[in-house]
Scaffold this active site. Sequence first.
Site, short mmCIF file in Angstrom:
data_model
loop_
_atom_site.label_atom_id
_atom_site.label_comp_id
_atom_site.label_asym_id
_atom_site.label_seq_id
_atom_site.Cartn_x
_atom_site.Cartn_y
_atom_site.Cartn_z
N ASP A 237 0.87 -1.17 0.00
CA ASP A 237 0.00 0.00 0.00
C ASP A 237 0.91 1.23 0.00
OD1 ASP A 237 -1.56 2.19 0.84
OD2 ASP A 237 -2.96 0.90 1.91
N ILE A 239 -0.02 4.49 -0.77
CA ILE A 239 -0.88 5.65 -0.99
C ILE A 239 -0.33 6.94 -0.37
CG2 ILE A 239 -2.89 4.15 -1.12
CD1 ILE A 239 -3.78 5.25 1.59
N LYS A 275 -4.37 10.79 -0.64
CA LYS A 275 -3.42 11.37 0.31
C LYS A 275 -2.40 12.27 -0.37
CE LYS A 275 -5.58 8.68 3.16
NZ LYS A 275 -6.62 9.22 4.08
#
Length: 488
Positions: A237, A239, A275
Site C-alpha cells: 500500500d 498511498i 493522500k
Amino acid sequence: MEFNKKNRQLLSKIATNDRHGENSPYFDGWKAYDSNPFHPTRNPEGVIQMGLAENQLCFDLIEKWILENPDASICTAEGIDKFKEIAIYQDYHGLKEFREAVAKLMGRVGGNRVTFDPNRIVMSGGATGANETVVFCLADPGDAFLVPSPYYPAFPRDLRWRTGLEIVPVDCNSSNNFRITRAALEEAYEKAQESNINVKGVIIANPSNPLGTILDWETMRSLVSFINEKNIHLVCDEIYAATVFSSPRFISIAEIIQDMDCNRDLIHIVYSLSKDMGFPGFRVGIVYSFNDAVVNCARKMSSFGLVSSQTQYLLAAMLSDEEFVENFLRESSKRLAKRHHLFTKGLEEVGISCLRSNAGLFFWMDMRPLLKEQTDKAEMELWRVIINQVKLNVSPGSSFQCSEPGWFRVCFANMDDETVKVALDRIRAFVLQGKEEHGAPDKSKRWQKKNLRLSFSSSRLYDESLMSPHMISPHSPIPHSPMVRART
C-alpha cells in the site's frame, strides 16, 4: 429483540456479521467529533478532529490550476464540447490519458527510478476498493494475510469484511522503532501454520499508517525474499508515497524488485490520489500488479467501483501538466514538513515525544508515561479523557493493533493554522496543569498518572453516546453528516 432476531435471519451473513471493524475507538472518536465538531466561532469548545488523515494544505494550488485551465472540466463553457464524449459509456480499462498520467505520477513520486506501465493501471473506488479487489483476486474465504502492526484501523473493513479473509498481525515494537523484522514475520507465519491457517501473503503500508515512517532498502529486500521463499504474495500500500517531507526518500517496491531474482507475479501495489494529492472525495484507487492474471481479474472487478469518466478527464489534464505536478509535490512536502515540525516541537516543549518520522499526514505520539499502568485499559482511560475533556479526537494505538499501550496517532494536515494553535494550546494546558497542581520535582516521577488531571474516580470519563447504536460512524453506508468518509 425478537424483531431483531427475525430481521437478522432475513439478511446475509455479511449484513449481520461484526467483521466490519466499526466497533473500535478509532470510529468512536469520529462519532464524538461528529456530535460536537469544533468551529472557531460557532462551537469553540467542540472536539477538534485529529483522527482524519486528510491533506488540506495545498488546495490553493489546486484551485489556482483549475481557474487557469477551465477546459479541463466538461462542465464549463470552455470544456462543454467534450461533454457528450466523456458522459457516455467508457471502457472499464479507463481513459488512456488518465492511465498514462497516473503511471507517470507513480514514477515521478518514486524519483523516476521506475517506469510504470499504463496497461497495468486498474481503477477502483479509492484505496479501500483497491485493497479489497486485490484480496478478492489473491485469497479465498478463510485464507489469511500477515499484516505488520501497528496497522491502519480500517484494514478489517477493507481486507476481510466482504472477502472472508483473516488478518494475522505481525507484532512490531518500539525497541527498534517498529521495524518489520524477518524474525517477526517468521514467528507470525509459523503460528498461523500451527493453527492450520493458510497464509496467502503479506500486506504492508509504505509509508506507514500510523507511524509516518518509510521502509528502508534492506527491510524491503528482506520482505521480498520472505514472500518469495514462502511462495506467497506481497501487497504494498503506497498511498502516502508523495507525502515524504524529509530524507530518507521513498522507495517503491517496484524499484526494489528491479535487481532481485524473485517471482514478480507475487508483487502487487495499491495506490491512490486521496493522500498525495488530497482528493479522497474523488475516490481514485489504483491496483498495479506485475501478475497478468491479477490485472485481468481486477479489471473485470473494477466494474463495481470505477472512477467516473468526468473525474478521469479532469485529473488526466491536471497530472499531465508536468510543471504543475512538480511544483505541487515540492510545495506539499514543504508545507507538510512545516506543519509536522510545528506540532512535534510544540509537544516536545511540554515533554511529549513522538516517533521520529518523515512521511504521512500524522505522527505517532508517545503517551506511555501518562498511563497509570501499561495496559490497554489504561490507554482507553487516557483516550477518553483526551476526547471528552481536552476535546481532541486522537486515535489510540489499540485501534491500530499496537502491541504496546500508550501510543496515539495524531493527524496534522486536515486543519487550518488557527485550529492548529487551539489544538496545541489544549494539549499543553492539559499536561502543564497537571504539573503545576502536583509539581514535578523528579523527572522520573513527573509523568506519573497521579500528577495529571485525570480524575478517574470522579469524572465521567466515558460518554455513553460514543457507543450508542443511534450514532452512525462516518464510515457507515448511511450518511448523517457532511463528514461521511470512506478511508482515512
